[in-house]
Enzyme design. Structure first.
Site, PDB file in Angstrom:
ATOM      1  N   CYS A 114      46.091  17.033 -45.443  1.00 28.13           N
ATOM      2  CA  CYS A 114      45.014  16.155 -45.900  1.00 28.13           C
ATOM      3  C   CYS A 114      43.962  16.896 -46.724  1.00 28.13           C
ATOM      4  CB  CYS A 114      44.357  15.458 -44.714  1.00 28.13           C
ATOM      5  SG  CYS A 114      45.488  14.404 -43.774  1.00 28.13           S
ATOM      6  N   HIS A 250      37.604  12.734 -47.556  1.00 25.05           N
ATOM      7  CA  HIS A 250      38.950  12.362 -47.139  1.00 25.05           C
ATOM      8  C   HIS A 250      38.846  11.112 -46.273  1.00 25.05           C
ATOM      9  CE1 HIS A 250      42.858  12.266 -45.417  1.00 25.05           C
ATOM     10  NE2 HIS A 250      42.498  12.772 -44.253  1.00 25.05           N
ATOM     11  N   ASN A 280      44.861   6.302 -44.045  1.00 16.86           N
ATOM     12  CA  ASN A 280      44.842   7.729 -44.341  1.00 16.86           C
ATOM     13  C   ASN A 280      46.029   8.053 -45.239  1.00 16.86           C
ATOM     14  OD1 ASN A 280      44.993  10.516 -44.358  1.00 16.86           O
ATOM     15  ND2 ASN A 280      44.565  10.759 -42.172  1.00 16.86           N
TER      16      ASN A 280
END
Length: 323
Positions: A114, A250, A280
């Site tokens: 990520c 993020h 996500n």
């Protein structure tokens, strides 16, 4: 004279299939309310059968090139952030290079889960500042739906697929914080925390694997480390939080986003939030949010933007740029 890696184009792509939270109620002991309250996610996009990470990345790259008003062969390098490359090798970046019809330059993947896009931006910035490239296409693209254990309600509802891309170009600046372009980067990792977020398989273990996560531990590390890396980048250029126009974090979990903003002392109206619509998307989440933020009219030329991300590794980092 100072060389700055400056954003001249941005774009994104999301697969056609939209999966609302209610769809998981058919197969899991979960609900729309449960998912929203714990993550802020309402829906996400899943890639179609046969649709790969390089397919998504290509579409985002084409959008970014069109926004920049340049052709693929005007690009010197492609840096792709992904943990879900099409094949073990070659890199998905070289597949995107071919898909774009780019016959010059070079392309490679960066894998920091990520945090991948922060790492990719830092690498692209280094290529430009060092003179190795004049224009770099930086992409984040993921098909995380291929890693999910569909019986694990704690993880499978959180992730989605998508891609975003930026075109960076070398431009001259004065060497001050008034310059457009990347002003500071900060990268970190600590392999001691591998077991709180990982995929339990890979090439050398002869298994495909699924994503595994200790959610409470990830949350505990995320807020502290995201605020810390943002502060570290700001300190490098003598910048304070009140100079930030936008945080583009993020997009993992609304509670992490809110917690980080609070720790930095920033109001939520300075945070670009897309997690509710995308889930996500790992390395794709920051460029997706940057593209959507521009599309919404939030991010404008001259704005000071801070991006920060954390992922498996643990790996985390931040980038400060003037749009």
């Amino acid at each position: 004279m100072t060389i700055r890696a400056t954003v001249i184009g941005v774009g994104h792509y999301l697969p056609d299939r939209i999966v609302e939270n209610a769809e998981f109620e058919k197969t899991l002991d979960t609900s729309d309310e449960w998912i929203r309250s714990r993550s802020g996610i309402e829906r996400r996009h899943f890639a179609a059968e046969g649709q790969t990470t390089s397919d998504l990345g290509t579409r985002a790259a084409q959008a970014a090139l069109a926004d920049a008003g340049i052709a693929a062969d005007d690009i010197d390098a492609i840096v792709l952030a992904t943990s879900t490359a099409d094949l073990t090798f070659p890199s998905a970046a070289t597949m995107i290079q071919t898909n774009l019809g780019m016959t010059r330059g070079f392309a490679f993947d960066v894998q920091a889960v990520c945090a991948g896009f922060a790492y990719a931006l830092a690498n692209a910035n280094a290529l430009i500042v060092s003179g190795q490239a004049n224009r770099v296409l930086v992409i984040g693209a993921e098909t995380f739906s291929r890693l999910m254990d569909w019986t694990d309600r704690a993880t499978c509802v959180l992730f989605g697929d998508g891609a975003g891309a930026l075109v960076l170009e070398a431009q001259t600046g004065t060497g001050t914080n008034e310059d457009r372009g990347i002003l500071a980067t900060d990268l970190n990792s600590d392999g001691r925390y591998k077991d709180i977020l990982y995929v339990d398989g890979g090439v050398s273990t002869h298994s495909t694997g699924h994503l595994r996560m200790q959610g409470k531990e990830v949350f505990r590390h995320a807020v502290e480390k995201l605020a810390s890396t943002a502060n570290a980048s700001m300190a490098k250029i003598g910048m304070t939080a009140d100079e930030i126009d936008w945080i583009v974090p993020h997009q993992a979990n609304i509670r992490i986003i809110n917690g980080t903003a609070k720790k930095l002392g920033l109001p939520l109206d300075k945070v670009v939030v897309t997690v509710q619509d995308h889930g996500n998307t790992s390395a794709a989440s920051i460029p997706l949010a940057l593209s959507v933020g521009k599309e919404r009219g939030q991010i404008k030329p001259g704005d000071m933007v801070v991006t920060e991300a954390i992922g498996g590794g643990l790996a985390w980092g931040s980038v400060i740029l003037r749009w």
